[in-house]
Design an enzyme around this catalytic site. Structure first.
Site, mmCIF file in Angstrom:
data_model
loop_
_atom_site.group_PDB
_atom_site.id
_atom_site.type_symbol
_atom_site.label_atom_id
_atom_site.label_comp_id
_atom_site.label_asym_id
_atom_site.label_seq_id
_atom_site.Cartn_x
_atom_site.Cartn_y
_atom_site.Cartn_z
ATOM 1 C CG ASP A 278 -44.577 -45.546 55.647
ATOM 2 O OD1 ASP A 278 -43.716 -46.449 55.665
ATOM 3 O OD2 ASP A 278 -45.502 -45.513 54.818
ATOM 4 C CB CYS A 279 -43.643 -47.366 60.926
ATOM 5 S SG CYS A 279 -45.217 -48.072 60.391
ATOM 6 C CG HIS A 339 -45.496 -48.107 64.796
ATOM 7 N ND1 HIS A 339 -45.093 -47.175 63.864
ATOM 8 C CD2 HIS A 339 -44.527 -48.118 65.759
ATOM 9 C CE1 HIS A 339 -43.942 -46.643 64.246
ATOM 10 N NE2 HIS A 339 -43.576 -47.205 65.383
ATOM 11 C CG HIS A 351 -39.978 -46.630 66.319
ATOM 12 N ND1 HIS A 351 -41.244 -46.253 66.697
ATOM 13 C CD2 HIS A 351 -39.165 -46.169 67.303
ATOM 14 C CE1 HIS A 351 -41.210 -45.614 67.853
ATOM 15 N NE2 HIS A 351 -39.951 -45.551 68.241
#
Length: 409
Positions: A278-279, A339, A351
């Protein structure tokens, strides 16, 4: 359904009022304890992702019974001191973890597979909240069936199943740490049963995996897993841990190179490995592969390092700076960080969003990322910064028995 006659209404009303008064009185009596519990939780465990303090008070005559559990002894002691200071009678039934007896003193653990999935509940259908890679030491707090409640080096609390962890006593853990180590440096690969890539695969491996280094044969390292399993790893894909550690320059160009090496990884909620990220798992992985352990989530990472921009003056940014996105605070709501990405220069950042890719903040460019530009909050610089939320492998004994000593290259 039977109807209630008028003659019964006064009686029922009196019973209801009596019960209501009793309930209100009892709630009022419990209010000071609830307040104390909340104060202690706010002080010692404000972030439930990294600290456990689940305690409640039950009335027992003229006293109370404190029930629940915590992994922070200081929190339990602080609560008891508050109650004693006010002469509140209580029985202490708070369980302070780890539960050494139930764990048979195996309060340490080491990840024994390439990537272990850690979840928010002890079941495979529960949400994936983070991952831990092979060789990563974990604190083990309690057991439920085939699951263990653990804490990662950055402090994250979650459940891992028995297939992902090798449980150890303190003596066994120290013995494991005393052995020489090897770190796998390529995004993905394998270990083999013989010093030959055509032999049987022992397991897959990913960047950041750490194993015992037991010898060399031809162009391979001989390795041992935490559970005693053995194999061979091609030298081109790995490096002795201490040698790798002191070869790290921890500079912004290395961060960018690592980020590009992981380009195209699929987005995976809870992922922190080359199997999916994930980020914040992506930024965490980039920094770990450059010798730094940083907090797990974007909303935690934003509290580390120094602010370098909050006005979209991107000329102030350097490669490796972290960009945070979300909703700013208002008069009625708190800031919400959702984020994170990493600056790579030339008005661009990298990202994990759908997949790991590069976005452009040049407002004149055809591929201008307007969506993220509009929800940008600020940027932080964490590279080589001193902060309680940042851990440097060169200064820790995470994989070794003492602080690593510089090796001759």
């Amino acid at each position: 359904m039977k109807l209630i006659t008028k003659s019964y209404l006064p009686f029922l009303l009196s019973v209801f009022l009596f019960a209501s008064c009793e309930e209100t009185e009892e709630k009022n009596e419990e209010t000071p304890l609830k307040s104390h519990i909340s104060e202690v939780e706010e002080t010692y465990a404000p972030d439930g992702r990294v600290a456990l303090f689940k305690v409640e008070a039950a009335k027992n005559g003229e006293a109370y019974i404190l029930k629940g559990e915590t992994n922070t002894p200081e929190a339990a002691n602080a609560l008891k001191e508050k109650l004693e200071a006010e002469n509140i009678k209580f029985t202490d039934s708070i369980k302070v973890l780890p539960d050494a007896e139930a764990l048979e003193d195996k309060v340490h653990g080491v990840v024994k597979i390439s990537v272990a999935n850690l979840r928010d509940e002890p079941k495979h259908s529960a949400q994936l909240v983070t991952q831990a890679t092979l060789g990563m030491p974990l604190k083990v707090y309690k057991k439920q069936d085939g699951w263990y409640y653990v804490q990662t080096p950055e402090g994250y609390l979650a459940w891992v199943d028995y297939g992902g962890i090798e449980n150890m006593t303190k003596e066994e853990f120290l013995a494991w740490k005393s052995e020489d180590k090897l770190i796998f440096t390529e995004p993905t690969g394998n270990s083999y049963s013989e010093a030959n890539i055509n032999s049987q695969t022992v397991s897959d491996l990913v960047a950041g995996n750490v194993l015992e280094l037991t010898g060399e044969q031809n162009n391979f390292y001989r390795v041992k897993y935490p559970n005693g399993k053995e194999g061979f790893v091609a030298k081109a894909y790995a490096q002795p841990y201490r040698e790798w550690l002191f070869s790290l320059e921890q500079n912004k160009e290395d961060l960018v190179a690592t980020a590009h090496k992981l380009m195209g990884l699929p987005y995976l909620w809870g992922g922190t490995s080359p199997k999916g990220v994930d980020c914040s798992g992506y930024t965490k992985t980039i920094y770990f592969l450059n010798g730094m352990v940083i907090p797990r989530d974007a909303s935690q990472q934003i509290h580390t390092g120094d602010v370098v921009d909050s006005d979209k003056n991107f000329e102030n940014l350097e490669k490796g700076d972290l960009l945070f996105f979300g909703k700013p605070a208002t008069d009625s709501t708190s800031e919400r960080v959702v984020h994170v990405g990493m600056w790579i220069g030339d008005n661009k950042f990298i990202h994990s969003m759908g997949e790991v890719h590069v976005s452009n903040f040049d407002t004149e460019a055809e591929d201008f990322d307007e969506y993220n530009y509009n929800r940008y909050l600020r940027s932080k610089r964490i590279l080589n910064k001193e902060d309680k939320g940042l851990m440097y492998l060169k200064n820790t004994d995470l994989f070794t028995t003492s602080e690593p000593e510089e090796v001759k290259m």
